[in-house]
Design an enzyme around this catalytic site. Structure first.
Site, PDB file in Angstrom:
ATOM      1  N   GLU A  96      -6.516  -3.125  -9.539  1.00  0.00           N
ATOM      2  CA  GLU A  96      -6.761  -3.314  -8.107  1.00  0.00           C
ATOM      3  C   GLU A  96      -7.092  -4.773  -7.789  1.00  0.00           C
ATOM      4  O   GLU A  96      -6.656  -5.315  -6.775  1.00  0.00           O
ATOM      5  CB  GLU A  96      -7.909  -2.412  -7.649  1.00  0.00           C
ATOM      6  CG  GLU A  96      -7.507  -0.974  -7.400  1.00  0.00           C
ATOM      7  CD  GLU A  96      -6.735  -0.806  -6.104  1.00  0.00           C
ATOM      8  OE1 GLU A  96      -7.285  -1.061  -5.019  1.00  0.00           O
ATOM      9  OE2 GLU A  96      -5.557  -0.416  -6.186  1.00  0.00           O
ATOM     10  N   TYR A 146     -11.335   2.201   5.308  1.00  0.00           N
ATOM     11  CA  TYR A 146     -12.030   2.327   4.028  1.00  0.00           C
ATOM     12  C   TYR A 146     -13.547   2.402   4.164  1.00  0.00           C
ATOM     13  O   TYR A 146     -14.232   2.789   3.212  1.00  0.00           O
ATOM     14  CB  TYR A 146     -11.644   1.166   3.110  1.00  0.00           C
ATOM     15  CG  TYR A 146     -10.181   1.196   2.727  1.00  0.00           C
ATOM     16  CD1 TYR A 146      -9.681   2.203   1.916  1.00  0.00           C
ATOM     17  CD2 TYR A 146      -9.290   0.232   3.200  1.00  0.00           C
ATOM     18  CE1 TYR A 146      -8.340   2.259   1.575  1.00  0.00           C
ATOM     19  CE2 TYR A 146      -7.946   0.271   2.860  1.00  0.00           C
ATOM     20  CZ  TYR A 146      -7.476   1.288   2.044  1.00  0.00           C
ATOM     21  OH  TYR A 146      -6.153   1.340   1.719  1.00  0.00           O
ATOM     22  N   ASP A 154       0.836  -1.213   0.000  1.00  0.00           N
ATOM     23  CA  ASP A 154       0.000   0.000   0.000  1.00  0.00           C
ATOM     24  C   ASP A 154       0.864   1.254   0.000  1.00  0.00           C
ATOM     25  O   ASP A 154       0.600   2.221  -0.724  1.00  0.00           O
ATOM     26  CB  ASP A 154      -0.915   0.021   1.232  1.00  0.00           C
ATOM     27  CG  ASP A 154      -2.274  -0.616   0.950  1.00  0.00           C
ATOM     28  OD1 ASP A 154      -2.560  -0.890  -0.220  1.00  0.00           O
ATOM     29  OD2 ASP A 154      -3.030  -0.842   1.902  1.00  0.00           O
ATOM     30  N   CYS A 191      -9.953   3.408  -8.186  1.00  0.00           N
ATOM     31  CA  CYS A 191      -9.298   2.762  -7.040  1.00  0.00           C
ATOM     32  C   CYS A 191      -9.961   3.188  -5.735  1.00  0.00           C
ATOM     33  O   CYS A 191     -10.217   2.362  -4.843  1.00  0.00           O
ATOM     34  CB  CYS A 191      -7.812   3.122  -7.003  1.00  0.00           C
ATOM     35  SG  CYS A 191      -6.916   2.669  -8.498  1.00  0.00           S
TER      36      CYS A 191
END
Length: 643
Positions: free
Chosen positions: A306, A264, A131, A237
């Site tokens: 992704e 998220y 990440d 994304c």
């Protein structure tokens, strides 16, 4: 029997297709040109009018022609017609168009293990490190988008989004504190991460396949265009991660992974997503149809990168997805079963036969030749179909209503009680099919026209792709169990999709020299017939297997007639639609639980860890009293086959 009329009903196989259309969108206040919406088409298949015996049916004509490609000049072209404007903006258009692709990310082993709280910590450490490698070029892309943005307000918003992206790097700092070490220092980007980085960097520099590289002295319009392309790649994304966080939140509470999921699924991240989408919409206002197509393309590519990114995370433990993965079939053999009408198709097959019979009579009247159904005019045929359909629908609804009123609701799953209750539905179905035979409405249909009607029937999105892909898997048998009056019709549908070896269990029309007599050879016309066919197939497959593997059966359906099969299968999946409402009402009356598929898969992943400790072979078992609800064929594809 299935309804052939044009009105709607809550029963799946009885509900005729309707051609729903939305009111025309209002014109946007913006002067931007926008791509046209997809051409609408009726959900009812339109079989061609039967031709003379010496001719073949004409191919179906397209419902519309594609719009001409727009110029990609430095000046925006004139505003498009009102009906071609996308009111909600390109961001929403892209998500609606590619959201089914996003489903494949949700069902990757990594995400399922995170959501279930069973992911090995080392895998999460590696993911956080990747990440960080990806977020740095993400920040740089925002910087370039800010540079390219011509409008001061756009630059300010992009700058704000860039600052939020930098804050996301704090998630890495949190885990460093938790683990006491910085795993990023010891890792390099893996191939999937490197491809994500290259894709983002190339897009930011205007290196996009199919477009001309921008020269140094590009115009303000070209700058805005490039900023829109960058935001298109980045928004996909961000939108995908917001979707995953929202879906995974709250299924299980595992402290080690809560921070990742909360990052998220939080309101702040959802707001970050909305702001990014608004900027993309604003930057895209002046783009041509062709340029909006490029935004869509980079958006789709972003989602695919992704998905590859999640698939590349090094899993240590076994995952329950995809179901057809080799690790899940070490000691089991997969079998796929499916209903047909309105599970695979957008309209019931009986509606196709009703139309075909009317068209056959109409063409016969026009060319003034005798044929097998000359005893009825096309007008009389249509009226007869309408009457028989309406009586069927009313009778079916009364049958279900009576079943629900006479059966007391139970909390504990009661399969035998359900089967006994469905015998009443079986009796009703047989009587209705007898009425169709006695009416002679199916008399005179030609075999070649039935074949062509099957070839042009409209299928549910993603359905044929699922069957085409699953058949590439070795040793996976596929069966279709259907009330359809013609197994030949069903085979024509799958042969058109180059899936030739689907085993069809349905009824068959009776023919004399390729012309139907109006009779039907009844084989599968009730819930009891379906489950008996299912049980027989399972028994025969168990006996003939030489590898001693146990069977793993999946049944996909959507009608009351599928209930018993859905419950007898190891995994029963119903497609969520208004047509499955009766199924759920009846099932719940007998203690059947309906669980969203993703939630069920996550729970099964957690159970898998527990059963492996106990030495059990599988968590999927028949007659569990649970039926899983899938939103689309894409979700079923993601679960069973994977990306």
């Amino acid at each position: 029997m299935a309804s052939s009329s044009g009105s709607s009903s809550s029963s799946k196989s009885r509900r005729p297709a309707s051609s729903r259309s939305n009111p025309p969108p209002q014109a946007s206040s913006s002067s931007r040109p926008q791509p046209p919406p997809p051409a609408s088409s009726s959900s009812r298949p339109q079989p061609p009018p039967p031709a003379s015996p010496s001719s073949t049916p004409p191919p179906a004509s397209p419902s519309s022609t594609p719009p001409p490609r727009a110029s990609s000049s430095s000046k925006p072209p004139p505003k498009l017609p009102k009906e071609e404007i996308i009111v909600d903006g390109i961001a929403k258009t892209c998500w609606v168009k590619f959201s089914q692709e996003a489903t494949f990310a949700l069902y990757t082993p990594f995400i399922v293990c995170v959501a279930s709280g069973t992911l090995e910590v080392e895998t999460l450490r590696q993911c956080i490190a990747q990440d960080v490698h990806f977020l740095k070029p993400f920040d740089q892309a925002f910087e370039l988008a800010e540079t390219y943005a011509v409008d001061d307000d756009d630059r300010r918003v992009v700058n704000k989004l860039r600052k939020i992206t930098k804050k996301k790097l704090n998630l890495h700092d949190y885990f460093v504190q938790e683990w006491g070490s910085d795993v990023v220092k010891d890792t390099t980007p893996n191939p999937a991460t490197s491809k994500c980085i290259d894709f983002l960097s190339d897009t930011a520099l205007g290196k996009i396949d199919g477009i001309k590289p921008l020269s140094r002295g590009f115009t303000p319009y070209e700058k805005t265009k490039l900023a829109a392309y960058i935001l298109g790649a980045m928004t996909s994304c961000i939108r995908l991660n917001a979707y995953i966080g929202k879906e995974a939140r709250g299924i299980f509470s595992e402290p080690r992974y809560n921070k990742w999921i909360q990052n998220y699924s939080s309101n702040s991240f959802q707001d970050f997503r909305l702001q990014t989408e608004k900027v993309l919409d604003k930057l895209s206002e002046a783009l041509t149809v062709e340029e909006l197509g490029i935004v869509e393309r980079v958006y789709s590519q972003g989602i695919k990168h992704e998905i590859d990114y999640f698939l590349a995370q090094p899993l240590i433990q076994k995952a329950i997805v995809p179901l057809s993965g080799e690790h899940n079939l070490e000691d089991r053999r997969l079998m796929i079963f499916s209903d047909f009408d309105l599970t695979c198709t957008k309209v019931s097959s009986s509606a196709s036969f009703a139309e075909l019979s009317v068209l056959t009579a109409r063409v016969s009247e026009q060319i003034s030749t005798e044929n097998q159904i000359a005893h009825m005019t096309s007008s009389d045929l249509k009226k007869s179909w309408d009457v028989i359909s309406e009586k069927y629908r009313d009778g079916y609804e009364r049958c279900i209503k009576k079943l629900l009123s006479t059966e007391k609701a139970v909390k504990k799953f009661n399969y035998e009680g359900l089967r006994k209750a469905l015998e009443k539905v079986s009796d009703f179905e047989k009587k209705e099919n007898l009425k169709v035979i006695e009416s002679g409405l199916l008399k005179g249909l030609q075999l070649k026209h039935i074949k062509h009607a099957g070839e042009v029937v409209k299928l549910q999105d993603g359905c044929m792709n699922f069957f085409q892909t699953i058949k590439k898997k070795n040793a996976v048998d596929v069966y279709v169990l259907s009330y359809c009056w013609s197994g030949y019709f069903i085979r024509a549908v799958f042969t058109k999709g180059e899936v030739d070896d689907v085993k069809v269990h349905a009824n068959d029309l009776e023919f004399v020299e390729s012309v139907s007599t109006g009779g039907i050879m009844m084989k599968v016309q009730s819930p009891i017939d379906k489950v008996e066919a299912f049980d027989k197939i399972i028994l025969e497959s168990s006996e003939k297997g030489n590898d001693k593997k146990k069977l793993l059966s999946v049944y996909i359906g959507g009608d009351v007639g599928d209930l018993l099969c859905l419950l007898k299968a190891d995994v029963g999946i119903v497609l969520a639609s208004s047509s499955s409402e009766s199924l759920r009402r009846v099932g719940k009356r007998f203690g059947v639980r309906f669980v969203p598929l993703f939630s069920g898969v996550v729970k099964k992943q957690r159970e898998r860890v527990e059963v492996e400790v106990e030495g059990s072979s599988s968590t999927w078992k028949c007659l569990s009293g649970i039926i899983y609800i899938a939103s689309s064929w894409a979700e079923i594809h993601a679960f069973v086959i994977g990306s």
